[in-house]
Design a protein around this motif. Structure first.
Motif, PDB file in Angstrom:
ATOM      1  N   GLY A  59       0.790  -1.221   0.000  1.00 19.52           N
ATOM      2  CA  GLY A  59       0.000   0.000   0.000  1.00 19.52           C
ATOM      3  C   GLY A  59       0.822   1.271   0.000  1.00 19.52           C
ATOM      4  N   GLY A  60       2.134   1.130  -0.247  1.00 19.53           N
ATOM      5  CA  GLY A  60       3.026   2.278  -0.172  1.00 19.53           C
ATOM      6  C   GLY A  60       3.545   2.456   1.252  1.00 19.53           C
ATOM      7  N   ALA A  61       4.522   3.307   1.394  1.00 19.59           N
ATOM      8  CA  ALA A  61       5.119   3.510   2.717  1.00 19.59           C
ATOM      9  C   ALA A  61       5.981   4.764   2.716  1.00 19.59           C
ATOM     10  CB  ALA A  61       5.967   2.303   3.117  1.00 19.59           C
ATOM     11  N   GLU A  62       6.290   5.217   3.930  1.00 21.25           N
ATOM     12  CA  GLU A  62       7.258   6.292   4.112  1.00 21.25           C
ATOM     13  C   GLU A  62       8.373   5.768   5.005  1.00 21.25           C
ATOM     14  OE1 GLU A  62       5.501   9.899   5.449  1.00 21.25           O
ATOM     15  OE2 GLU A  62       4.100  10.043   3.749  1.00 21.25           O
ATOM     16  N   LEU A  63       9.605   6.006   4.595  1.00 24.07           N
ATOM     17  CA  LEU A  63      10.776   5.488   5.294  1.00 24.07           C
ATOM     18  C   LEU A  63      11.703   6.640   5.651  1.00 24.07           C
ATOM     19  CD1 LEU A  63      11.488   2.631   2.755  1.00 24.07           C
ATOM     20  CD2 LEU A  63      10.549   2.282   5.025  1.00 24.07           C
ATOM     21  N   ILE A  64      12.268   6.586   6.854  1.00 21.96           N
ATOM     22  CA  ILE A  64      13.252   7.591   7.262  1.00 21.96           C
ATOM     23  C   ILE A  64      14.618   6.927   7.319  1.00 21.96           C
ATOM     24  CG2 ILE A  64      14.048   9.074   9.134  1.00 21.96           C
ATOM     25  CD1 ILE A  64      11.186   9.684   9.811  1.00 21.96           C
ATOM     26  N   ILE A  65      15.576   7.519   6.617  1.00 24.31           N
ATOM     27  CA  ILE A  65      16.959   7.045   6.624  1.00 24.31           C
ATOM     28  C   ILE A  65      17.785   8.012   7.447  1.00 24.31           C
ATOM     29  CG2 ILE A  65      19.028   6.674   5.238  1.00 24.31           C
ATOM     30  CD1 ILE A  65      17.346   5.635   3.012  1.00 24.31           C
ATOM     31  N   ASN A  66      18.431   7.488   8.479  1.00 21.87           N
ATOM     32  CA  ASN A  66      19.296   8.289   9.348  1.00 21.87           C
ATOM     33  C   ASN A  66      20.737   8.078   8.910  1.00 21.87           C
ATOM     34  OD1 ASN A  66      20.743   9.486  11.465  1.00 21.87           O
ATOM     35  ND2 ASN A  66      19.150   8.981  12.947  1.00 21.87           N
ATOM     36  N   LEU A  67      21.430   9.147   8.581  1.00 21.53           N
ATOM     37  CA  LEU A  67      22.812   9.065   8.110  1.00 21.53           C
ATOM     38  C   LEU A  67      23.828   9.159   9.237  1.00 21.53           C
ATOM     39  CD1 LEU A  67      22.426  11.307   4.957  1.00 21.53           C
ATOM     40  CD2 LEU A  67      22.518   8.813   5.033  1.00 21.53           C
ATOM     41  N   GLY A  68      23.379   9.391  10.454  1.00 18.41           N
ATOM     42  CA  GLY A  68      24.285   9.452  11.589  1.00 18.41           C
ATOM     43  C   GLY A  68      24.924  10.804  11.809  1.00 18.41           C
ATOM     44  N   ALA A  69      25.043  11.590  10.748  1.00 16.40           N
ATOM     45  CA  ALA A  69      25.635  12.926  10.822  1.00 16.40           C
ATOM     46  C   ALA A  69      25.248  13.665   9.542  1.00 16.40           C
ATOM     47  CB  ALA A  69      27.151  12.854  10.957  1.00 16.40           C
ATOM     48  N   PRO A  70      25.221  14.998   9.568  1.00 13.10           N
ATOM     49  CA  PRO A  70      24.883  15.743   8.352  1.00 13.10           C
ATOM     50  C   PRO A  70      25.870  15.455   7.212  1.00 13.10           C
ATOM     51  CG  PRO A  70      24.732  17.153  10.277  1.00 13.10           C
ATOM     52  CD  PRO A  70      25.387  15.883  10.738  1.00 13.10           C
ATOM     53  N   ARG A  71      25.325  15.184   6.044  1.00  9.14           N
ATOM     54  CA  ARG A  71      26.139  14.924   4.848  1.00  9.14           C
ATOM     55  C   ARG A  71      25.562  15.707   3.675  1.00  9.14           C
ATOM     56  NH1 ARG A  71      30.502  12.744   7.156  1.00  9.14           N
ATOM     57  NH2 ARG A  71      30.141  10.704   8.101  1.00  9.14           N
ATOM     58  N   GLU A  72      26.432  16.069   2.742  1.00  5.65           N
ATOM     59  CA  GLU A  72      25.964  16.703   1.521  1.00  5.65           C
ATOM     60  C   GLU A  72      25.538  15.615   0.548  1.00  5.65           C
ATOM     61  OE1 GLU A  72      28.023  18.878  -2.138  1.00  5.65           O
ATOM     62  OE2 GLU A  72      28.039  20.143  -0.328  1.00  5.65           O
ATOM     63  N   ILE A  73      24.246  15.518   0.283  1.00  7.29           N
ATOM     64  CA  ILE A  73      23.673  14.466  -0.559  1.00  7.29           C
ATOM     65  C   ILE A  73      23.536  14.984  -1.989  1.00  7.29           C
ATOM     66  CG2 ILE A  73      21.791  12.833  -0.841  1.00  7.29           C
ATOM     67  CD1 ILE A  73      23.338  12.641   1.808  1.00  7.29           C
ATOM     68  N   SER A  74      24.025  14.184  -2.941  1.00  6.73           N
ATOM     69  CA  SER A  74      23.968  14.611  -4.340  1.00  6.73           C
ATOM     70  C   SER A  74      23.185  13.664  -5.233  1.00  6.73           C
ATOM     71  CB  SER A  74      25.387  14.762  -4.900  1.00  6.73           C
ATOM     72  OG  SER A  74      26.102  13.543  -4.776  1.00  6.73           O
ATOM     73  N   ALA A  75      22.984  12.409  -4.807  1.00  7.78           N
ATOM     74  CA  ALA A  75      22.313  11.449  -5.685  1.00  7.78           C
ATOM     75  C   ALA A  75      21.837  10.252  -4.890  1.00  7.78           C
ATOM     76  CB  ALA A  75      23.255  10.984  -6.800  1.00  7.78           C
TER      77      ALA A  75
END
Length: 415
Positions: free
Chosen positions: A79-95
């Motif tokens: 039925g679909g979902a929402e997921l939270i990904i924790n990176l542990g620390a701030p990171r610059e995400i590009s892709a």
């Protein structure tokens, strides 16, 4: 693709290879006109290792399947979902990268100023008819964040049952180290590598054995990530009355006792680093219980810590083999983290009848994206990079090529 790569320098002045890659990651190779060397630290865009992933809305399977470095596991949320990904620390995400098709539309949002902002270019990704391979989706504007929200909206019209794997790509520093003690020193220093984490246990100190001491001593340490994201792990502690970790008998999480085989006496406090299998660790509370010596002699344990090296796309090499090799020309020196050592394809300085080769065995099937060749001087001859695919060595998309086309310094080769 199999977890093996073979490099073949065809003439002299071609050196070894040091990869920064992982399952589905970029690779880095270091070449030198005399010796193959590994750069100690490389800054660039790498696959980031999340510390946790969890369902925040909807119902589905264990979302850890999405970040387990295996494309044969699937996360299904009909039925679909929402997921939270924790990176542990701030990171610059590009892709982000996804493997195969999935019956969803995907939106990626970054946590900013206490709210969720949709990342540019990642607002509405249709995953229903993607090919069974890796797909990279770039963000139009890189965002620095410590958490991502994945919104999966269920759609019809796809043969896929669920989503197999996801990767987060962003800026990081990958550092190669020769030993656990080197990694420990770096983690304790001002420029800790991104892949190194150190967790402290409690209590601070326990005396074990003897008439006035405890019959056993238990320390607890909390791990904030899944063991599947850990490449290597060590138990770090100081001991007095036992000069080596193998002298003390202790158990991790109630498992089989470790150590206790040989006794090395020591009256001074000494630091011990004991290698652990990451699979022995669990997310949450881990316990280490030290047992007394059979003869009742007292000893002390203090400052217990857990040192982990995360899988970060730079430490996936399991084994190196080379031809030629000798006691003074060992293949592993090509990736030992020491730029003063390396492997020489032509140790005598002259060509041989057989083309020298360096074979790298990976821990898991690996798809290389980029190879960075770093040369000290001009490179002569021809280089070929082959990949073991379904039991057969096959030339990669970048080879063979003439070394003279490369210049001194770094050369980036796209796979």
């Amino acid at each position: 693709m199999s977890g093996t790569a073979l490099t073949r320098p065809y003439r002299d002045k071609v050196l070894g290879f040091f990869f920064f890659a992982s399952l589905i990651v970029a690779g880095v190779v270091a070449l030198d006109s005399r010796t193959l060397e590994a750069a100690n630290t490389v800054q660039g865009t790498f696959r980031l290792t999340p510390s946790a992933i969890a369902l925040s809305a909807g119902e589905g399977d264990d979302p850890a399947a999405l970040i387990d470095r295996a494309t044969n596991t699937t996360f299904i949320a009909s039925g679909g979902a929402e997921l939270i990904i924790n990176l542990g620390a701030p990171r610059e995400i590009s892709a982000i990268k996804l493997f195969g098709a999935a019956p969803y539309l995907l939106a990626v949002k970054a946590e900013r100023s206490g709210g969720w902002e949709t990342m540019e270019g990642l607002e509405r990704l249709d995953l229903r008819n993607l090919a069974e391979t890796w797909h990279r989706f770039e963000s139009g504007l890189p965002v620095t964040t410590g958490r991502l929200l994945l919104v999966l909206s269920a759609q019809k019209g796809s043969k896929a049952e669920g989503l197999k794997e996801i990767e987060i790509w962003g800026k990081a520093r990958a550092t190669s180290t020769k030993s656990a003690r080197d990694l420990l020193a770096l983690v304790q220093g001002p420029m800790a590598p991104d892949q190194g984490k150190l967790y402290s246990a409690g209590p601070t100190e326990i005396a074990i054995g003897g008439e006035q001491a405890n019959t056993e001593g238990t320390f607890s340490v909390t791990l904030d990530r899944e063991s599947s994201s850990i490449r290597r792990a060590w138990l770090v502690f100081e001991s007095q009355g036992a000069g080596h970790w193998i002298s003390t008998q202790h158990a991790l999480n109630g498992g089989a006792p470790m150590g206790g085989s040989y006794f090395f006496a020591s009256s001074a406090w000494t630091t011990q680093l004991e290698p652990l299998a990451p699979s022995q660790l669990i997310r949450g509370t881990n316990t280490i219980t030290f047992q007394p010596f059979t003869d009742g002699l007292p000893f002390g344990i203090r400052n217990v810590q857990l040192l982990v090296e995360q899988d970060n796309g730079a430490n996936f090499i399991e084994q190196l083999d080379a031809q030629p090799h000798s006691e003074v020309n060992l293949a592993y020196l090509a990736a030992d983290g020491d730029t003063n050592t390396g492997w020489r394809p032509y140790p005598s300085g002259e060509s041989s009848a057989e083309s020298p080769s360096l074979t790298l065995q990976f821990d898991k099937p690996t798809a290389l994206e980029v190879i960075l060749l770093s040369l000290r001087n001009r490179l002569d001859g021809r280089i070929d990079v082959e990949l073991l695919n379904e039991g057969e060595w096959k030339r990669s998309s970048i080879g063979p090529f003439q070394g003279k086309k490369l210049g001194a310094g770094e050369n980036r080769l796209e796979m």
